[in-house]
Each structure stands twice: as C-alpha cells, then as structure tokens.
Design a protein around this motif. Structure first.
Motif, PDB file in Angstrom:
ATOM      1  N   ILE A  13       0.837  -1.202   0.000  1.00 20.59           N
ATOM      2  CA  ILE A  13       0.000   0.000   0.000  1.00 20.59           C
ATOM      3  C   ILE A  13       0.869   1.247   0.000  1.00 20.59           C
ATOM      4  N   LEU A  14       1.913   1.221   0.811  1.00 22.57           N
ATOM      5  CA  LEU A  14       2.834   2.362   0.882  1.00 22.57           C
ATOM      6  C   LEU A  14       3.432   2.662  -0.487  1.00 22.57           C
ATOM      7  N   ASP A  15       3.928   1.630  -1.158  1.00 20.89           N
ATOM      8  CA  ASP A  15       4.527   1.815  -2.489  1.00 20.89           C
ATOM      9  C   ASP A  15       3.491   2.295  -3.496  1.00 20.89           C
ATOM     10  N   TYR A  16       2.285   1.739  -3.384  1.00 20.51           N
ATOM     11  CA  TYR A  16       1.210   2.128  -4.295  1.00 20.51           C
ATOM     12  C   TYR A  16       0.885   3.617  -4.135  1.00 20.51           C
ATOM     13  N   LEU A  17       0.766   4.055  -2.900  1.00 24.70           N
ATOM     14  CA  LEU A  17       0.464   5.462  -2.636  1.00 24.70           C
ATOM     15  C   LEU A  17       1.526   6.382  -3.226  1.00 24.70           C
ATOM     16  N   LEU A  61      -7.573   9.148  -4.238  1.00 22.78           N
ATOM     17  CA  LEU A  61      -6.384   8.335  -3.979  1.00 22.78           C
ATOM     18  C   LEU A  61      -6.662   7.272  -2.925  1.00 22.78           C
ATOM     19  N   ILE A  62      -7.308   7.664  -1.839  1.00 25.87           N
ATOM     20  CA  ILE A  62      -7.616   6.719  -0.761  1.00 25.87           C
ATOM     21  C   ILE A  62      -8.651   5.693  -1.228  1.00 25.87           C
ATOM     22  N   GLU A  63      -9.621   6.138  -2.022  1.00 26.49           N
ATOM     23  CA  GLU A  63     -10.612   5.216  -2.561  1.00 26.49           C
ATOM     24  C   GLU A  63      -9.942   4.137  -3.417  1.00 26.49           C
ATOM     25  N   GLU A  64      -8.994   4.537  -4.252  1.00 29.97           N
ATOM     26  CA  GLU A  64      -8.241   3.578  -5.071  1.00 29.97           C
ATOM     27  C   GLU A  64      -7.597   2.512  -4.196  1.00 29.97           C
ATOM     28  N   ILE A  67     -10.220   0.050  -2.645  1.00 30.64           N
ATOM     29  CA  ILE A  67     -10.722  -0.913  -3.631  1.00 30.64           C
ATOM     30  C   ILE A  67      -9.640  -1.918  -4.010  1.00 30.64           C
ATOM     31  N   GLN A  68      -8.424  -1.424  -4.178  1.00 28.90           N
ATOM     32  CA  GLN A  68      -7.319  -2.278  -4.621  1.00 28.90           C
ATOM     33  C   GLN A  68      -6.884  -3.276  -3.558  1.00 28.90           C
ATOM     34  N   PHE A  69      -6.824  -2.842  -2.309  1.00 29.35           N
ATOM     35  CA  PHE A  69      -6.195  -3.660  -1.271  1.00 29.35           C
ATOM     36  C   PHE A  69      -7.147  -4.206  -0.205  1.00 29.35           C
ATOM     37  N   TYR A  70      -8.352  -3.674  -0.112  1.00 27.71           N
ATOM     38  CA  TYR A  70      -9.256  -4.106   0.957  1.00 27.71           C
ATOM     39  C   TYR A  70     -10.509  -4.821   0.465  1.00 27.71           C
ATOM     40  N   GLU A  71     -11.007  -4.427  -0.693  1.00 31.03           N
ATOM     41  CA  GLU A  71     -12.318  -4.897  -1.123  1.00 31.03           C
ATOM     42  C   GLU A  71     -12.417  -6.418  -1.187  1.00 31.03           C
ATOM     43  N   GLU A  72     -11.486  -7.048  -1.888  1.00 29.84           N
ATOM     44  CA  GLU A  72     -11.541  -8.507  -2.037  1.00 29.84           C
ATOM     45  C   GLU A  72     -11.351  -9.203  -0.692  1.00 29.84           C
ATOM     46  N   LYS A  73     -10.471  -8.664   0.153  1.00 30.27           N
ATOM     47  CA  LYS A  73     -10.247  -9.266   1.472  1.00 30.27           C
ATOM     48  C   LYS A  73     -11.510  -9.196   2.332  1.00 30.27           C
ATOM     49  N   LEU A 101     -19.132  -9.145  -9.886  1.00 28.11           N
ATOM     50  CA  LEU A 101     -20.243  -8.245  -9.590  1.00 28.11           C
ATOM     51  C   LEU A 101     -19.765  -6.833  -9.245  1.00 28.11           C
ATOM     52  N   VAL A 102     -18.609  -6.716  -8.572  1.00 32.36           N
ATOM     53  CA  VAL A 102     -18.138  -5.382  -8.191  1.00 32.36           C
ATOM     54  C   VAL A 102     -17.686  -4.560  -9.391  1.00 32.36           C
ATOM     55  N   ASP A 103     -17.490  -5.227 -10.532  1.00 30.03           N
ATOM     56  CA  ASP A 103     -17.092  -4.511 -11.738  1.00 30.03           C
ATOM     57  C   ASP A 103     -18.289  -4.021 -12.549  1.00 30.03           C
ATOM     58  N   THR A 104     -19.497  -4.350 -12.115  1.00 29.14           N
ATOM     59  CA  THR A 104     -20.672  -3.912 -12.854  1.00 29.14           C
ATOM     60  C   THR A 104     -20.932  -2.429 -12.610  1.00 29.14           C
ATOM     61  N   GLU A 105     -21.493  -1.790 -13.606  1.00 25.83           N
ATOM     62  CA  GLU A 105     -21.745  -0.352 -13.526  1.00 25.83           C
ATOM     63  C   GLU A 105     -22.694  -0.019 -12.385  1.00 25.83           C
ATOM     64  N   GLU A 106     -23.684  -0.884 -12.180  1.00 25.34           N
ATOM     65  CA  GLU A 106     -24.671  -0.647 -11.109  1.00 25.34           C
ATOM     66  C   GLU A 106     -23.989  -0.573  -9.749  1.00 25.34           C
ATOM     67  N   TYR A 107     -23.058  -1.517  -9.493  1.00 31.65           N
ATOM     68  CA  TYR A 107     -22.368  -1.521  -8.200  1.00 31.65           C
ATOM     69  C   TYR A 107     -21.474  -0.297  -8.070  1.00 31.65           C
ATOM     70  N   ILE A 108     -20.722   0.018  -9.112  1.00 30.84           N
ATOM     71  CA  ILE A 108     -19.786   1.149  -9.066  1.00 30.84           C
ATOM     72  C   ILE A 108     -20.524   2.446  -8.765  1.00 30.84           C
TER      73      ILE A 108
END
Length: 284
Positions: A13-17, A61-64, A67-73, A101-108
C-alpha cells in the motif's frame, strides 16, 4: 497550507500510494514517507489555495487504495464468516462471482461513489491523519454492508450455477446411457427459437412430445424447454444444429448435454433457406 497523513504498515500500500502520487502529479503538493512509532506514514503537504480540489484528489487516492487492497479481502472475510459451511473450492467460486459483480456499472455507481467517497471526504475535511485499517473497519460500515449484500448475491448466483451444472450432468448421464432412437435430427435455431426437422426434413412437432415430458426442470430455457424435451425424448444419435445467428446459452447447453452428438452448421441449403425466410420476414 494543509497537511494530511496516511498511516499503514503494508509495504504494498505504501509503495502504491507513493507511485500514484507521482503519477497523478497534483500541483502544489510536497510529499514524503516516514515512520513514527508503530506506523509508516505518507505525509502530503498542500501549499495551494484550492482546498476542495485537494480534498477530492486525496479522496480519490484513498478510494483507489481501499478498492485495490481491501475490497476482495473484506468479501473473503464475509464469505468465511457467513458461509463457513461451504468448502474452499465453493468459497473461491463465490468470491469469483463477487469480484465480477463489483465490476458492474450498477455496483460502481451505487457503492463506490455514493458510499466510499462521501465518507472519505467527510473524514479528511475534519482530520489531519488516517489509519487506513481503522478507517476501513470503523468508518466504512455502509460500504461493508453493501459488500455483505453483494456477497449474498454472489452466493445465490453460485447456488443457481451449481444447480444448473448438476441438472446438465444428470441429463448428460441419461443421454449417454440410453440407446438412440433416431439417427439424425436437424435443429434450426433462429432468433432464439428452435425448429426441429427429421431426417427427411419434415418438421417435428414439439407440442406432441411435451405430453411425454419427464425432463423439464425448474431451470428454464424459455420457449426452448420444449425443444430440449423433444430432443431428450426422441434421443437422436446425431443433432445437426443450423445456426442462423449467434450461439447463445441454449446452444451451449445442448452442447454440454449431447457433446459429440452435436455438430454446428451455418452454410448448408437448410441454413440458406431459413436465412432467406428470416430476411423476408424482417423486410416484410
């Protein structure tokens, strides 16, 4: 000037930020990474005057990161907690459904923009630092609730898919263990509808066969239920499908049930005749 500190001990996460801050190249910011006590920190200083734009930059930035590091977990944890009785293979299939499902437009539109961003902006307007783990756990209750509902949908989808697979498997076993009663049947598939012909190109009435139906199930193939039942009742050695259009779920289902008995045709005289008839019907 406004400063904001994002705290995490996750190196990815640190490197990503740091990489994303560099890539976005927002004007009038200075950033650094330091460790204080138990957390590593990304500290961003803004020396411009457009605080609303800066807050939006931070929230995106925080939202990214979330989604990238927490959503699937989070979804995996919800599956393990609420659906512990599934085995690991089944849980992984459910997670795959959820990730789709999380990639669907409705969910986003519903979740990410309305739930995550609102909470992040509200937080950064009132605070100067954020512990990422704590923020996700304690401040994103609505987001986690939305993921919980999404996991329920993923489970329902998995159950339907499992029932469908079992249904197809049973039909395939039936087909493989019965002697064929016809050597060949033609199935013309056009505009999502089926027409069945015998070897002599005479139309086989599906309505006659429905009175002997034993194979129709709660899983619906729309009007093609009758065609499927006819094929299972007459049980041909070979089924030649004349495809006038695109292959869809019904054709894929037939291929799963009858496997080697199926052949697909697009350019024979039967195909050309029904294609012309269909064109004439449309133009009329």
């Amino acid at each position: 000037m406004k400063s904001f500190c994002i705290k995490t001990n996750n190196k990815e996460i640190l490197d990503y930020l740091l990489n994303r801050i560099e890539e976005i190249d927002f004007e009038n910011i200075i950033y650094t990474s330091k460790q204080f006590k138990i957390y590593k920190n990304v500290i961003i200083h803004y020396i411009g005057k457009q605080l609303e734009e800066f807050n939006e930059f931070l929230s995106e930035l925080i939202e990214e990161v979330i989604i990238q590091f927490y959503e699937e977990k989070i979804m995996q944890q919800l599956i393990n907690y609420n659906y512990f009785y599934f085995d690991n293979y089944e849980k992984n299939k459910i997670l795959e459904n959820c990730c789709a499902l999380v990639d669907t437009e409705e969910y986003i539109n519903e979740v990410e923009e309305n739930v995550i961003q609102n909470e992040i902006i509200k937080y950064i307007e009132q605070n100067h630092s954020m512990i990422l783990d704590g923020f996700v756990t304690f401040r994103l209750k609505k987001y986690i609730s939305c993921l919980d509902n999404l996991v329920d949908h993923g489970v329902n989808q998995f159950i339907i898919e499992k029932e469908y697979t079992e249904f197809i498997s049973l039909l395939h076993i039936y087909v493989e263990n019965k002697e064929p009663e016809y050597s060949l049947l033609h199935l013309i598939y056009i505009n999502g509808e089926s027409i069945i012909l015998d070897e002599d190109k005479n139309i086989v009435s599906v309505s006659d066969n429905i009175y002997h139906a034993k194979y129709l199930s709660d899983i619906s193939f729309s009007s093609n239920d009758f065609a499927l039942n006819t094929l299972l009742t007459l049980l041909p050695k070979k089924i030649e499908i004349h495809l006038i259009g695109e292959e869809d779920e019904f054709i894929q289902t037939l291929k799963l049930i009858f496997e080697q008995r199926i052949s697909i045709c697009r350019e024979c005289n039967i195909c050309k005749t029904y294609r012309l008839l269909n064109s004439a019907k449309i133009n009329h």
